[in-house]
Enzyme design. Structure first.
Site, PDB file in Angstrom:
ATOM      1  N   ASP B 228      -7.008 -31.350 -27.708  1.00 14.00           N
ATOM      2  CA  ASP B 228      -6.243 -30.101 -27.900  1.00 14.00           C
ATOM      3  C   ASP B 228      -5.048 -30.311 -28.836  1.00 14.00           C
ATOM      4  O   ASP B 228      -4.150 -31.098 -28.550  1.00 14.00           O
ATOM      5  CB  ASP B 228      -5.761 -29.665 -26.504  1.00 14.00           C
ATOM      6  CG  ASP B 228      -4.867 -28.431 -26.497  1.00 14.00           C
ATOM      7  OD1 ASP B 228      -4.605 -27.846 -27.563  1.00 14.00           O
ATOM      8  OD2 ASP B 228      -4.437 -28.046 -25.382  1.00 14.00           O
ATOM      9  N   SER B 266      -4.032 -14.642 -15.750  1.00 11.84           N
ATOM     10  CA  SER B 266      -4.702 -15.794 -15.134  1.00 11.84           C
ATOM     11  C   SER B 266      -3.709 -16.895 -14.757  1.00 11.84           C
ATOM     12  O   SER B 266      -4.104 -17.962 -14.323  1.00 11.84           O
ATOM     13  CB  SER B 266      -5.734 -16.367 -16.107  1.00 11.84           C
ATOM     14  OG  SER B 266      -5.105 -16.712 -17.325  1.00 11.84           O
ATOM     15  N   VAL B 398       6.927 -21.728 -20.149  1.00  8.94           N
ATOM     16  CA  VAL B 398       6.629 -23.034 -20.749  1.00  8.94           C
ATOM     17  C   VAL B 398       5.186 -22.976 -21.224  1.00  8.94           C
ATOM     18  O   VAL B 398       4.369 -22.236 -20.685  1.00  8.94           O
ATOM     19  CB  VAL B 398       6.812 -24.209 -19.760  1.00  8.94           C
ATOM     20  CG1 VAL B 398       8.269 -24.330 -19.319  1.00  8.94           C
ATOM     21  CG2 VAL B 398       5.888 -24.068 -18.557  1.00  8.94           C
ATOM     22  N   HIS B 401       0.101 -26.229 -23.318  1.00  8.56           N
ATOM     23  CA  HIS B 401      -0.533 -27.235 -24.182  1.00  8.56           C
ATOM     24  C   HIS B 401       0.422 -28.403 -24.420  1.00  8.56           C
ATOM     25  O   HIS B 401       1.609 -28.205 -24.695  1.00  8.56           O
ATOM     26  CB  HIS B 401      -0.910 -26.611 -25.525  1.00  8.56           C
ATOM     27  CG  HIS B 401      -1.859 -25.460 -25.396  1.00  8.56           C
ATOM     28  ND1 HIS B 401      -3.226 -25.633 -25.382  1.00  8.56           N
ATOM     29  CD2 HIS B 401      -1.639 -24.130 -25.262  1.00  8.56           C
ATOM     30  CE1 HIS B 401      -3.814 -24.445 -25.255  1.00  8.56           C
ATOM     31  NE2 HIS B 401      -2.868 -23.513 -25.183  1.00  8.56           N
TER      32      HIS B 401
END
EC number: 3.1.-.-
Lengths: 585, 585
Positions: B228, B266, B398, B401
């Site tokens: 990522d 979510s 925050v 990732h």
């Protein structure tokens, strides 16, 4: 052509709804009926800049005379597609231009000077008062509009009377040289209008915001304080501009190939730091972009930019040097698709071909709304392998507007009796209001007065006395004011879903269709057969109309619109514009 | 209707230019000709997610069998007007669906699961493997699409064989519960595919990213690390999610009226902290927004969200309480115009009328491109006098990732032999590559492989072996793939300048005009007389054509387009679309 050319387009635009948002309401030329101004009172009306960031323009009135502070443009948002610029609504002053004593310009940014040509067209000899650099930028702008303005240079510390207005100018620092605040003394009271301002305590040119002068004025008594709200939400203090220099220097020191630094074309102090770094690392400099070349020429002539002999050369000459001796200072920091930097990023610049290992520094902010364009440029450059430095990853930008901490210093110096937060959207105005109240201004003396609000200062107390309609005046191409909310809402519909046009000819006597309908879609589908099913649907509807004896083309067009709209909604779940044309032949 | 309905629209889209940018090239259905995969080699092709943030989908191939990781959607940008969603280009797999052993889902965000219904339409019994929460969200999504997916639940720590694929799942933390990384062991080598990941060392649910597991796998040997890149540009570490709780708590403690907190629907852990704060301050909670209600129901059922008895009620019930006992948890944090929060900000929500003194907290990031919408909501709320808290002014968000500091921890644990940066635009991929090289990965083992790049792992070494065309597949309404670059570029032209239509009837034998031309403009001008001058210009042109003996409607239309286009360019300096229709009657 006289009735359709834009030359005779009258000035004006849609009224804003009373929720103060952008557009939405139907254009109208409502009569301007500001309430009567009582004898001895001072009036303040913002035609732009309060409730929005841009097109700053404030009109003061005393005893039948007007003083204007700033006259800028607003740049359009997504909801205003195709619009080039948005002007303040000048209706309040257009029939009173002879009452205007002067236009005071606080500084030379577009959102403070950009609409001047349109104001000056109403009266060519309107005196424009401002500092040297601001007026030099105005002169250059007016040349492009074939206008010769009447300019009057003032300096910080100067006090002068203009008609009934007793003006005093204060040095302030911002992101452009020569910015001024102006105190306006009238028999009704004293206004301090800051313009764009911050309190950099280590400014590169040593020109501090004159907080001492503000304090002196505060002792004398400031009845109305109109203060820059842009960063009122942001806690703390803006870092000094001079902090940028070492960061630029470190990236330039590391670079082994060409370096391009992009910034705002009027940010002379930032450019000065680029020049200093270039010299330290034995690079020659070229300015790229029309406004950058022009403004730096002006800044150098006025002694605001120090350029060592031989450092700056033409782009052609600089590009002849080895890559490690090249530094380009460019416009395009907002990702404007036609800018030099954007073209470089797409490999479409005529002279500059960037390659892996080159460095691009965006020494600039991202103006809200421009993020996508800026990141597009950054990604295109990254794809090629150019090292890109931007404010998200290094300290290559500081704001030109005071943060909350600085604003508190100002309140405590000025001790204003009434406050009007200016230069901000609602979130900024609210934050500013909170700061004013924190420093002791009574909350009923803090006036939130979005564009068009009429505020009168009477017996030392500011109050809202009414509202005048103020519209969004759109410039599109070379016409002003003919694009309004109807046109924009059509553009939004067309831009989302395209259109389907249905053209049919009918016999004017019988209503019978002549030939088959012509169906065309643009912006609807790439599929050439997408609209095949529309023909029989339209034919069936025409047969129905004919059977009902309908011959009115307008009624037929309406029923065609209805059936096609229903079909496309059912089959595609889309809402293109449906455009029927019925010709009676 | 069968030839025009979207039901039979074939799947596919425009090819991307080889500069890897979005759109621009003409749509085509170029044949897919990936190079032959050598025996014993492992192939990786991203159909989405590399070179863009969104529509993550990676296809692995070994020995003729396929394994897919994630299948998400991309949300459109300004350059893709009217588009609802963008899907990965499935052409690589659409004729090979029987070769697919499974789809592994790393987590339940839309950019990882949103395109599954379209993949499952190609083969209904495709096994979908993932953690409980991810699969529960998929089940809900598939219900809306009337699909019953074949779901196989796995857990962190689990290892299972699927066909030739030996899969092991690792817990990772992100901004949604139950995220997994997957190790894919094949005879050709081992892949570690992180999915979206960060290294929160104090996660609210105690579920740490399994860095120890990564290290163990690293000891065993990781041949390919797909990691990522979203925050690879950002120095340092992401603050723990639990830091948000006290900030939310402090604002809720201060509030004297209603509080609305908006967040991603979510983000269960963020919502948990809102619930905790609500309980601490004696407020009752209602969830607002369809996806928020649905997801929190699921999270509660799975034991991922702890809801004290009686805390959460229906919106109606909560709104009966005094304002200081109300907390609403809502969607709309990205300023979506139709969301509940957006409607509240405009005073258009059926049930919730916000007033001065209410508090709205946007406990969310601003996804690039959404800034204008979000600030519109904030300003509308601020106008009314609602206190608005957002990440620009308080620590209420925050990221999910890993920043650069965390990524370094991962490299040092995994010690990958080859690296493919995923989940990022070019700027992120470049930054990720730099980190890989800094930790000792040879630079020729770091492969920048944007969507469609074919990477083969042979003898432990990853190399680019070719490229396949991958298009932007647009969903607009209920049709897929019929909107392509031609339609989008027409929409952009129409959205900027509107159109002028000119309809004329001609005698098919003589070419002579029958009646006067009909001129109409939409999105061009609010001035009803703006196009008056077009009639005589068109008539003159028709007379000219007739004199030249031209009877071909197409040629006449072209010359009409030319003269009207020239007129509007000269007079208005605008470029509306010119749409001539010539009917031969």
């Amino acid at each position: 052509m006289s009735s359709t050319g834009p030359g005779d387009r009258s000035y004006g635009g849609g009224d804003r709804g009373d929720r103060g948002g952008r557009g939405g309401d139907r254009p109208a030329r409502a009569p301007l009926a500001p309430p009567r101004l009582p004898k001895g009172a001072l009036r303040m009306v913002a035609l732009g800049g309060i409730g929005e960031i841009g097109r700053n323009m404030t009109v003061y009135e005393y005893d039948g005379r007007l003083l204007i502070v700033d006259c800028g443009v607003l740049f359009p948002e997504d909801a205003q597609p195709g619009v080039d610029l948005i002007l303040p609504d000048l209706r309040l002053v257009e029939n009173r231009v002879d009452d205007i004593d002067a236009v005071v310009i606080t500084h030379g940014h577009e959102d403070h000077i950009g609409a001047l040509p349109w104001l000056l067209r109403l009266r060519k000899d309107l005196p424009v008062i401002g500092a040297r650099f601001s007026l030099a930028l105005i002169a250059a702008k007016c040349r492009e509009h074939h206008i010769t303005p009447k300019l009057e240079v003032v300096k910080e510390g100067e006090r002068r009377s203009v008609g009934a207005w007793d003006l005093e100018f204060f040095a302030v620092n911002h992101s452009i040289p020569d910015a001024l605040a102006v105190a306006i003394r009238t028999p009704a009271g004293t206004v301090l209008h800051t313009g764009d301002i911050k309190l950099d305590q280590l400014p590169l040119d040593g020109r501090l915001t004159d907080l001492g002068g503000f304090a002196r004025l505060g002792e004398e008594g400031v009845d109305l304080f109109c203060v820059d709200s842009t960063n009122a939400e942001v806690p703390g203090f803006v870092a000094p501009e001079r902090d940028i220099g070492p960061v630029l220097d470190s990236f330039i020191a590391k670079a082994r190939q060409r370096v391009i630094v992009a910034s705002f074309a009027s940010h002379v102090h930032r450019v000065q730091q680029m020049l200093d770094a270039a010299e330290a690392h034995h690079r020659k400099v070229a300015f790229v972009g029309r406004s950058m070349v022009r403004n730096m020429q002006i800044a150098q002539e006025l002694g605001l930019l120090t350029v060592p002999d031989g450092l700056v050369r033409s782009l052609d000459k600089v590009l002849e040097l080895p890559p490690e001796q090249v530094l380009l200072i460019s416009t395009g920091s907002q990702g404007e698709p036609l800018s030099a930097l954007s073209r470089m990023s797409r490999g479409e610049h005529r002279q500059v071909n960037l390659i892996q290992g080159d460095t691009v520094i965006l020494a600039s902010s991202m103006i809200p709304g421009n993020e996508t364009s800026v990141f597009t440029v950054i990604n295109e450059l990254a794809r090629v392998g150019v090292t890109v430095v931007h404010q998200g990853v290094a300290k290559v930008h500081v704001s030109g507007h005071a943060s909350a901490g600085e604003l508190l210093f100002m309140y405590n110096a000025v001790k204003p009796k009434n406050v009007i937060p200016v230069h901000g959207e609602w979130r900024h105005l609210r934050a500013q209001a909170k700061l004013a109240v924190l420093t002791g201004v009574p909350s009923d003396r803090v006036i939130l007065a979005p564009d068009g609000t009429v505020v009168d200062l009477i017996d030392g107390r500011a109050r809202i006395s009414g509202h005048i309609p103020v519209g969004m005046v759109y410039v599109d191409g070379n016409a002003v004011g003919d694009v309004g909310e109807t046109t924009l809402s059509d553009r939004l519909v067309l831009g989302e879903g395209g259109f389907i046009s249905i053209t049919v000819a009918i016999d004017s006597h019988t209503g019978r269709a002549v030939g088959a309908p012509t169906i065309a879609g643009r912006g609807f589908s790439d599929d050439p057969n997408a609209l095949d099913a529309v023909v029989p649907i339209v034919e069936a509807e025409l047969a129905r109309s004919e059977a009902d004896g309908i011959t009115d083309p307008h009624r037929i067009a309406q029923s065609v619109r209805r059936v096609v709209g229903r079909w496309v909604g059912d089959v595609y779940r889309r809402r293109p514009m449906i455009v029927p044309t019925v010709l009676a032949v």
